[in-house]
Design a protein around this motif. Structure first.
Motif, PDB file in Angstrom:
ATOM      1  N   ARG A  22       0.827  -1.216   0.000  1.00 18.52           N
ATOM      2  CA  ARG A  22       0.000   0.000   0.000  1.00 18.52           C
ATOM      3  C   ARG A  22       0.858   1.261   0.000  1.00 18.52           C
ATOM      4  O   ARG A  22       0.489   2.263  -0.608  1.00 18.52           O
ATOM      5  CB  ARG A  22      -0.932   0.011   1.205  1.00 18.52           C
ATOM      6  CG  ARG A  22      -2.078  -0.969   1.146  1.00 18.52           C
ATOM      7  CD  ARG A  22      -3.061  -0.641   0.024  1.00 18.52           C
ATOM      8  NE  ARG A  22      -3.582   0.703   0.103  1.00 18.52           N
ATOM      9  CZ  ARG A  22      -4.760   1.049   0.623  1.00 18.52           C
ATOM     10  NH1 ARG A  22      -5.541   0.134   1.101  1.00 18.52           N
ATOM     11  NH2 ARG A  22      -5.147   2.305   0.640  1.00 18.52           N
ATOM     12  N   ASP A  26       0.335   3.947  -2.946  1.00 25.30           N
ATOM     13  CA  ASP A  26      -0.295   5.213  -2.544  1.00 25.30           C
ATOM     14  C   ASP A  26       0.675   6.373  -2.371  1.00 25.30           C
ATOM     15  O   ASP A  26       0.242   7.482  -2.086  1.00 25.30           O
ATOM     16  CB  ASP A  26      -1.049   5.030  -1.220  1.00 25.30           C
ATOM     17  CG  ASP A  26      -2.260   4.142  -1.358  1.00 25.30           C
ATOM     18  OD1 ASP A  26      -2.650   3.843  -2.499  1.00 25.30           O
ATOM     19  OD2 ASP A  26      -2.816   3.745  -0.315  1.00 25.30           O
ATOM     20  N   ASP A  30      -1.673   9.684  -2.380  1.00 28.68           N
ATOM     21  CA  ASP A  30      -2.191  10.053  -1.062  1.00 28.68           C
ATOM     22  C   ASP A  30      -1.090   9.835  -0.028  1.00 28.68           C
ATOM     23  O   ASP A  30      -1.008   8.794   0.606  1.00 28.68           O
ATOM     24  CB  ASP A  30      -3.431   9.207  -0.737  1.00 28.68           C
ATOM     25  CG  ASP A  30      -4.120   9.651   0.526  1.00 28.68           C
ATOM     26  OD1 ASP A  30      -3.788  10.732   1.042  1.00 28.68           O
ATOM     27  OD2 ASP A  30      -5.004   8.910   0.995  1.00 28.68           O
TER      28      ASP A  30
END
Length: 67
Positions: A22, A26, A30
């Motif tokens: 992740r 990401d 983000d």
């Protein structure tokens, strides 16, 4: 009981690997969410080593008590 402790160690490794994935996906989109997963990865890796150390101490104590 010892086998359950061994499996929970590798559950922490799985969480760390998922967190690293992740972070990788990401990071550019983000960044705040990626930092959260950095925290999860660090804690998961630390918990893996903590649980492994605890399990080995438990096994040694049981082995010494059986003698």
């Amino acid at each position: 009981m010892i086998k359950i402790l061994r499996y929970t160690e590798y559950l922490y490794v799985a969480v760390a690997l998922f967190s690293i994935y992740r972070i990788y996906t990401d990071w550019n989109m983000d960044r705040q969410n990626a930092y959260l997963f950095v925290f999860f990865a660090i804690v998961s890796i630390a918990m893996f080593f903590f649980r492994r150390n605890y399990r080995k101490k438990f096994e040694r104590r049981n082995r010494d008590n059986q003698k």
